[in-house]
Design a protein around this motif. Structure first.
Motif, PDB file in Angstrom:
ATOM      1  N   HIS A  68      14.566 -17.370  11.028  1.00  0.00           N
ATOM      2  CA  HIS A  68      14.436 -17.222  12.489  1.00  0.00           C
ATOM      3  C   HIS A  68      13.999 -15.793  12.815  1.00  0.00           C
ATOM      4  O   HIS A  68      14.760 -14.843  12.648  1.00  0.00           O
ATOM      5  CB  HIS A  68      15.774 -17.542  13.173  1.00  0.00           C
ATOM      6  CG  HIS A  68      15.713 -17.448  14.672  1.00  0.00           C
ATOM      7  ND1 HIS A  68      15.338 -18.498  15.479  1.00  0.00           N
ATOM      8  CD2 HIS A  68      15.970 -16.418  15.515  1.00  0.00           C
ATOM      9  CE1 HIS A  68      15.381 -18.129  16.744  1.00  0.00           C
ATOM     10  NE2 HIS A  68      15.754 -16.856  16.792  1.00  0.00           N
ATOM     11  N   HIS A  70      11.081 -13.495  15.619  1.00  0.00           N
ATOM     12  CA  HIS A  70      10.163 -13.580  16.762  1.00  0.00           C
ATOM     13  C   HIS A  70       8.962 -12.666  16.523  1.00  0.00           C
ATOM     14  O   HIS A  70       9.092 -11.438  16.575  1.00  0.00           O
ATOM     15  CB  HIS A  70      10.869 -13.145  18.050  1.00  0.00           C
ATOM     16  CG  HIS A  70      11.989 -14.049  18.467  1.00  0.00           C
ATOM     17  ND1 HIS A  70      11.878 -14.954  19.489  1.00  0.00           N
ATOM     18  CD2 HIS A  70      13.249 -14.191  17.982  1.00  0.00           C
ATOM     19  CE1 HIS A  70      13.023 -15.606  19.638  1.00  0.00           C
ATOM     20  NE2 HIS A  70      13.877 -15.169  18.732  1.00  0.00           N
ATOM     21  N   HIS A 223      17.471 -21.846  20.460  1.00  0.00           N
ATOM     22  CA  HIS A 223      18.686 -21.018  20.403  1.00  0.00           C
ATOM     23  C   HIS A 223      19.863 -21.815  20.951  1.00  0.00           C
ATOM     24  O   HIS A 223      19.688 -22.629  21.867  1.00  0.00           O
ATOM     25  CB  HIS A 223      18.503 -19.748  21.247  1.00  0.00           C
ATOM     26  CG  HIS A 223      17.390 -18.858  20.770  1.00  0.00           C
ATOM     27  ND1 HIS A 223      16.088 -19.031  21.183  1.00  0.00           N
ATOM     28  CD2 HIS A 223      17.391 -17.810  19.917  1.00  0.00           C
ATOM     29  CE1 HIS A 223      15.329 -18.103  20.599  1.00  0.00           C
ATOM     30  NE2 HIS A 223      16.095 -17.345  19.828  1.00  0.00           N
TER      31      HIS A 223
END
Ligand code: GUN
Ligand code: ZN
Length: 429
Positions: A68, A70, A223
């Motif tokens: 995970h 970004h 999330h």
């Protein structure tokens, strides 16, 4: 061209056992696939004259997999905020708005992937911004490097700022277009990506569930249960839901292809639903301590009567390091605070074979095994003066790995290989 990579090799079996060779070798074929691995004295004659990268006493192991992270937050680590919602509003959404421009996204993708490789990360499940061109830029850049990478266009149609919002129909159409263009191309796959329940309307969450059901083999990432303020807001936005997990469940977003980042404040009921649906929770410890979100408990999620599958991730830029070693160290500290003491082997396993399984890429990466791609990291257990003197008193392999995890970061990454090709090498002064 076939090559041999030598060093102290380390990997985990399908059953989770640590396999270690003091003097090991990995043979990689033209196509980047592992042809042979084992102890150097048993290296077949046919591979003794080929190009050799000898890393001596350094550890050659499967590259780290980040479950995970970004992409459009690649440069906004360490943005100090009151809490998650404050951090998203003041720093994150404005930064992500830059990714509407393809040339900016292209340039950022190069920096982002270079950074992953410099930290020994060879594969990842990645969030993009809301803009289709952002996902396109990342797919193109990852493909050019032969990486296993899963990403998707973030969907968010409310509670953000207009520059990073879409609408349900556009979000679903662009997601399907990106899936068609990229899913299953070489080592790339698509993830349906509703940011979280707060930034998607009922209509968008419903369409996300429909996409997940209709796009064969696509993953889903979002999330879940990260901060107290977030959970309270979900309660206000979805008053009919039993709890936060029930919102995603209602829209068909739970299942064996679904990965939920954080999962810090989950109830028994939520863990049971996540467990029986085969969903995974991804622990993001440096993000959780940095944003003050809370202490995720691995033993709580792993209760044997309803075990939730777990992954491990940096969550850059909420996370404060790209390093999976630093992430493992923070996971160790967080788990110690909740009364559980994982071993170094447990955390190395999570960051490699474990995450490969969570991302459903364990058939092609995450272990040193015949037929898998040679995605490798080379770690120097003596990379810094502090590590070097610590190794003088290391009593076992577990102790070497433990100190490497607690004291190491990108400085310990000597080299990184993707499909047997060196994509990063540390220049030592
Ligand atoms: N929740 C919704 N979006 C985000 C994000 O970008 N980072 C983190 N840590 N939590 C989120
Ligand atoms: Zn995140």
């Amino acid at each position: 061209m076939t090559c041999v990579i030598k060093g102290q090799t380390l990997t985990f079996s399908a059953e989770g056992a640590l396999r270690h060779e003091e003097r090991g070798a990995v043979v990689v074929g033209d196509d980047g696939v592992i042809l042979w691995c084992g102890p150097q004295p048993l290296l077949p004659q046919a591979f003794r004259q080929v190009e050799t990268h000898d890393h001596g006493r350094m550890i050659v192991m499967p590259g780290f997999i980040d479950a995970h992270i970004h992409f459009p937050q690649y440069r906004m680590l360490a943005a100090p905020a009151k809490d998650l919602m404050d951090w998203l509003t003041r720093f994150t959404f404005p930064e992500e708005s830059r990714y509407a421009a393809k040339d900016y996204a292209d340039r950022s993708a190069t920096v982002f992937l270079n950074r992953l490789h410099a930290h020994g990360t060879t594969a990842a499940l990645v969030f993009c911004s809301v803009h289709k061109v952002c996902a396109q830029a990342l797919f193109e850049a990852a493909d050019a490097r032969g990486m296993a990478l899963i990403t998707g266009k973030t969907m968010m149609d409310r509670n953000a700022i207009p520059a990073v919002e879409d609408d349900p129909e556009t979000g679903a159409r662009e997601s399907a277009e990106l899936y068609q263009a990229w899913h299953g191309k070489r080592r790339l796959r698509y993830a349906v990506t509703p940011r979280f329940a707060i930034t998607s309307s009922d209509a968008q969450l419903r369409l996300s569930g429909e996409l997940l059901a209709s796009l064969d083999g696509a993953l889903m990432q979002t999330h879940l249960s990260e901060s107290a303020g977030e959970i309270a807001m979900v309660g206000r936005l979805f008053p009919w839901a039993k709890d936060y997990t029930d919102v995603y469940d209602h829209f068909g977003l739970l299942g064996p292809r679904s990965l939920f980042a954080h999962g810090i404040h989950l109830s028994e009921r939520e863990c049971t639903r996540l467990s029986e649906s085969g969903s995974a929770v991804v622990h993001c410890p440096t993000s959780n301590t940095f944003l003050g979100s809370g202490l995720m408990s691995m033993p709580h999620l792993s209760k044997p009567e309803r075990p939730v599958a777990l992954g491990l991730a940096t969550d850059v830029g909420g996370g404060t390091s790209y390093s999976m070693l630093a992430t493992m160290a923070e996971a160790y500290k967080v788990q110690m605070l909740v009364g559980y003491k994982p071993s170094a082997a447990d955390l190395f396993r999570m960051a490699t074979r474990g995450n490969a399984k969570r991302l459903r890429m364990d058939h092609e990466t995450g272990a040193l095994e015949l037929g898998k791609f040679a995605d490798l990291v080379v770690l120097d257990p003596c990379a810094t003066p502090v590590l070097a003197s610590r190794q003088e008193v290391s009593a076992s392999l577990e102790d070497v790995l433990f100190s490497l995890m607690m004291l190491g970061d990108d400085r310990a990454v000597a080299a990184t290989y993707v499909k047997g090709r060196k994509v990063f090498e540390r220049i030592t002064p």
